[in-house]
Design an enzyme around this catalytic site. Structure first.
Site, PDB file in Angstrom:
ATOM      1  N   ARG A 157      78.485  31.870  59.759  1.00  0.00           N
ATOM      2  CA  ARG A 157      77.485  30.802  59.764  1.00  0.00           C
ATOM      3  C   ARG A 157      77.803  29.848  58.601  1.00  0.00           C
ATOM      4  NH1 ARG A 157      72.024  30.309  56.582  1.00  0.00           N
ATOM      5  NH2 ARG A 157      71.276  28.402  57.544  1.00  0.00           N
TER       6      ARG A 157
ATOM      7  N   GLU B 129      69.861  33.244  66.005  1.00  0.00           N
ATOM      8  CA  GLU B 129      71.026  32.466  65.567  1.00  0.00           C
ATOM      9  C   GLU B 129      72.305  33.302  65.585  1.00  0.00           C
ATOM     10  OE1 GLU B 129      68.165  31.463  62.544  1.00  0.00           O
ATOM     11  OE2 GLU B 129      69.204  29.563  62.242  1.00  0.00           O
TER      12      GLU B 129
ATOM     13  N   HIS C  28      69.319  24.026  60.956  1.00  0.00           N
ATOM     14  CA  HIS C  28      68.793  24.982  61.953  1.00  0.00           C
ATOM     15  C   HIS C  28      69.330  24.657  63.347  1.00  0.00           C
ATOM     16  CE1 HIS C  28      64.935  25.359  59.292  1.00  0.00           C
ATOM     17  NE2 HIS C  28      65.742  26.379  59.034  1.00  0.00           N
TER      18      HIS C  28
ATOM     19  N   GLY D 245      61.704  27.838  55.848  1.00  0.00           N
ATOM     20  CA  GLY D 245      62.223  26.488  56.048  1.00  0.00           C
ATOM     21  C   GLY D 245      61.840  26.089  57.465  1.00  0.00           C
TER      22      GLY D 245
ATOM     23  N   ASN E  87      76.813  35.859  57.369  1.00  0.00           N
ATOM     24  CA  ASN E  87      76.074  34.754  56.762  1.00  0.00           C
ATOM     25  C   ASN E  87      76.085  34.976  55.257  1.00  0.00           C
ATOM     26  OD1 ASN E  87      74.286  32.840  55.905  1.00  0.00           O
ATOM     27  ND2 ASN E  87      72.582  33.513  57.202  1.00  0.00           N
TER      28      ASN E  87
ATOM     29  N   GLU F  98      56.786  32.057  65.659  1.00  0.00           N
ATOM     30  CA  GLU F  98      56.750  33.206  66.571  1.00  0.00           C
ATOM     31  C   GLU F  98      55.517  34.086  66.370  1.00  0.00           C
ATOM     32  OE1 GLU F  98      60.560  35.247  66.123  1.00  0.00           O
ATOM     33  OE2 GLU F  98      61.551  33.309  66.327  1.00  0.00           O
TER      34      GLU F  98
ATOM     35  N   LEU G  16      59.563  26.935  62.891  1.00  0.00           N
ATOM     36  CA  LEU G  16      58.637  26.997  61.756  1.00  0.00           C
ATOM     37  C   LEU G  16      58.794  28.337  61.041  1.00  0.00           C
ATOM     38  CD1 LEU G  16      55.440  25.589  63.576  1.00  0.00           C
ATOM     39  CD2 LEU G  16      57.312  24.314  62.516  1.00  0.00           C
ATOM     40  N   GLY G  17      59.500  28.301  59.927  1.00  0.00           N
ATOM     41  CA  GLY G  17      59.692  29.525  59.145  1.00  0.00           C
ATOM     42  C   GLY G  17      59.355  29.204  57.706  1.00  0.00           C
TER      43      GLY G  17
ATOM     44  N   ARG H 118      59.134  23.812  50.195  1.00  0.00           N
ATOM     45  CA  ARG H 118      59.732  22.461  50.161  1.00  0.00           C
ATOM     46  C   ARG H 118      58.714  21.409  50.580  1.00  0.00           C
ATOM     47  NH1 ARG H 118      64.694  24.040  53.819  1.00  0.00           N
ATOM     48  NH2 ARG H 118      64.992  26.047  52.833  1.00  0.00           N
TER      49      ARG H 118
HETATM   50  P1  ADP Z   1      63.400  31.766  56.834  1.00  0.00           P
HETATM   51  O1  ADP Z   1      64.439  32.289  57.808  1.00  0.00           O
HETATM   52  O2  ADP Z   1      63.281  30.273  56.800  1.00  0.00           O
HETATM   53  O3  ADP Z   1      63.431  32.388  55.474  1.00  0.00           O
HETATM   54  P2  ADP Z   1      61.521  33.036  58.641  1.00  0.00           P
HETATM   55  O4  ADP Z   1      61.788  32.302  59.886  1.00  0.00           O
HETATM   56  O5  ADP Z   1      61.955  34.455  58.530  1.00  0.00           O
HETATM   57  O6  ADP Z   1      61.990  32.216  57.388  1.00  0.00           O
HETATM   58  O7  ADP Z   1      59.946  32.961  58.377  1.00  0.00           O
HETATM   59  C1  ADP Z   1      59.376  33.595  57.276  1.00  0.00           C
HETATM   60  C2  ADP Z   1      57.919  33.193  57.185  1.00  0.00           C
HETATM   61  O8  ADP Z   1      57.263  33.523  58.408  1.00  0.00           O
HETATM   62  C3  ADP Z   1      57.164  33.956  56.130  1.00  0.00           C
HETATM   63  O9  ADP Z   1      57.251  33.305  54.891  1.00  0.00           O
HETATM   64  C4  ADP Z   1      55.759  33.919  56.657  1.00  0.00           C
HETATM   65  O10 ADP Z   1      55.111  32.776  56.130  1.00  0.00           O
HETATM   66  C5  ADP Z   1      55.875  33.728  58.133  1.00  0.00           C
HETATM   67  N1  ADP Z   1      55.403  34.879  58.893  1.00  0.00           N
HETATM   68  C6  ADP Z   1      56.052  36.005  59.223  1.00  0.00           C
HETATM   69  N2  ADP Z   1      55.269  36.845  59.928  1.00  0.00           N
HETATM   70  C7  ADP Z   1      54.067  36.217  60.066  1.00  0.00           C
HETATM   71  C8  ADP Z   1      52.812  36.536  60.685  1.00  0.00           C
HETATM   72  N3  ADP Z   1      52.640  37.679  61.338  1.00  0.00           N
HETATM   73  N4  ADP Z   1      51.824  35.622  60.598  1.00  0.00           N
HETATM   74  C9  ADP Z   1      51.992  34.467  59.940  1.00  0.00           C
HETATM   75  N5  ADP Z   1      53.144  34.097  59.355  1.00  0.00           N
HETATM   76  C10 ADP Z   1      54.155  34.956  59.391  1.00  0.00           C
END
Ligand code: ADP
Length: 397
Positions: A89, A382, A178, A210, A7, A332, A207-208, A239
């Site tokens: 990717r 992924e 995604h 992004g 990636n 998650e 929900l991350g 965003r």
């Molecule tokens: P991306 O791949 O879009 O960069 P991720 O899917 O790795 O993002 O998600 C990252 C986000 O997940 C972090 O910015 C944080 O807000 C959230 N996160 C991670 N662990 C926890 C947790 N234990 N509780 C709440 N939010 C969390």
């Protein structure tokens, strides 16, 4: 069959070496700050031992060379020919790619054609592809697209209400992102719940940092929240998600900014970071909310509200729903955010199991046994989808 999953970003290269027969992760890591002072390789072998090596990495070719050298030096593989194929990717496949493909010159040309739609991503992916070709010319390579799973979205859902010529001339339409995650999580949800995927209605909430959400009917995506770019849809870490397009002109006049500068703010300084003024990280927002910070509370509430709104509209689009799955960093791990979302869904007959909802990063059903709609947590993977697709295509050669 060992597959190297890559990636590539403009200054980073993430990799995983996966044995696609056993689906075991053999090694993973990242080359960071490529072409910038302080470049570094972080590597984790199958023994789980992490190592960080500072090293001059001038370009993506040097990054690939360093990764391959580390894989051999560490004894993870004894020779390069133990890597059967490379899976890349690719963020944007436009309308060219409905599925993963073997990379050839035509594919490279088409990925390049999509660069205008993903200027931060596709050119970087191409650097990775060219670097691998240079260093491993005989190793087959496969491209796996974030957009491909969404290519089943029908025209009435992907068209914006804009002059049709914008679509014809400039490819303006909803693409969605995604896709690899939405595909994996929907399939896994069906497996996990014992649903027949070909006869199912599933909503996946990725929900991350992004975030996006998809409506998946009989295994095929029929709508998704992200659009021409990953800026549309849910409120995200930084965003904005959906907004009135007239805001651009309105703010341009008042703040003396051009549209490029405003879109940059909508990408990097908006979302829950923009609303809270504190952080894009939901852990920080929870801490601040618990300490009584009103804007952190508002940011979390606005985030959850937008997810609820999309779930509601996707239930209408799907004409019902069998299962709702949460994945990615927030989906998650953040039980309180999941709780805030699911408590709005009792009109669907959804009942949250508060004890089960405490789960973090593990597959679980978080609805009660008498809930009409099942709600699950399904950690996304992924890289595994990229390895599986690459294996399937290479085996046909
Ligand atoms: P991306 O791949 O879009 O960069 P991720 O899917 O790795 O993002 O998600 C990252 C986000 O997940 C972090 O910015 C944080 O807000 C959230 N996160 C991670 N662990 C926890 C947790 N234990 N509780 C709440 N939010 C969390």
């Amino acid at each position: 069959m060992n597959i190297l999953v890559i990636n590539c970003g403009s200054s980073s290269l993430k990799f995983q070496l996966i044995d696609a027969n056993t689906e075991k992760l053999l090694a993973s890591g990242i080359c960071d700050r490529i072409g910038i002072e302080g470049s570094v390789l972080q590597y984790k072998g199958k023994d789980g031992v992490k190592k960080t090596q500072e090293s001059r990495i001038l370009n993506h070719s040097e990054a690939i060379s360093l990764v391959l050298k580390t894989l051999t030096d560490s004894g993870t593989i004894s020779a390069l020919d133990e890597i059967a194929a490379v899976g890349h990717r690719i963020v944007h496949g436009g309308e060219y790619f409905k599925e993963s493909v073997l990379i050839d010159d035509e594919v490279i040309k088409n990925i390049n054609d999509c660069s205008a739609l993903a200027p931060l991503h596709n050119p970087a992916h191409l650097m990775g592809i060219r670097a691998c070709r240079e260093i491993m010319p005989k190793t087959p390579m496969v491209a796996v697209f974030d957009t491909a799973f969404h290519q089943s979205i029908p025209p009435k859902a992907f068209m914006y209400g804009v002059p049709y010529e914008w679509y014809e001339k400039h490819k303006v339409r909803k693409y969605g992102f995604h896709g690899t995650s939405h595909k994996y999580v929907s399939q896994r949800t069906a497996e996990f719940l014992g649903l027949d995927l070909q006869n199912s209605k599933i909503i996946v909430c990725h929900l991350g940092n992004g975030s996006s959400i998809s409506a998946i009917k009989n295994g095929k995506c029929i709508d998704t929240s992200m659009g021409l770019t990953p800026l549309e849809g849910l409120i995200m870490g930084t965003r904005s998600g959906d907004l009135d397009p007239a805001i651009l002109d309105y703010i341009a006049d008042r703040e003396g900014l051009n549209t490029k500068a405003i879109v940059n703010i909508l990408n990097k300084k908006s979302g829950v970071l923009g609303i809270s003024g504190i952080s894009s990280d939901f852990r920080d927002l929870l801490d601040a909310d618990l300490k009584g910070n009103a804007r952190a509370k508002l940011a979390r509430a606005a985030f959850a509200y937008r997810v609820v709104k999309y779930i509601g509209s996707f239930c209408a689009v799907l004409i019902g729903v069998d299962a709702i799955s949460f994945c990615a960093g927030v989906g998650e791990n953040a039980q309180f955010i999941r709780g805030m979302i699911v408590e709005h869904l009792d009109f669907l007959g959804v009942k949250l199991d508060n004890e089960a909802n405490k789960v973090c990063g593990k597959e679980a059903i978080i609805s009660t046994s008498d809930s009409k709609v099942k709600v699950c947590v399904v950690p996304t993977n992924e890289e595994l989808v990229i390895a599986r697709d690459t294996k399937a295509i290479v085996e046909r050669l």
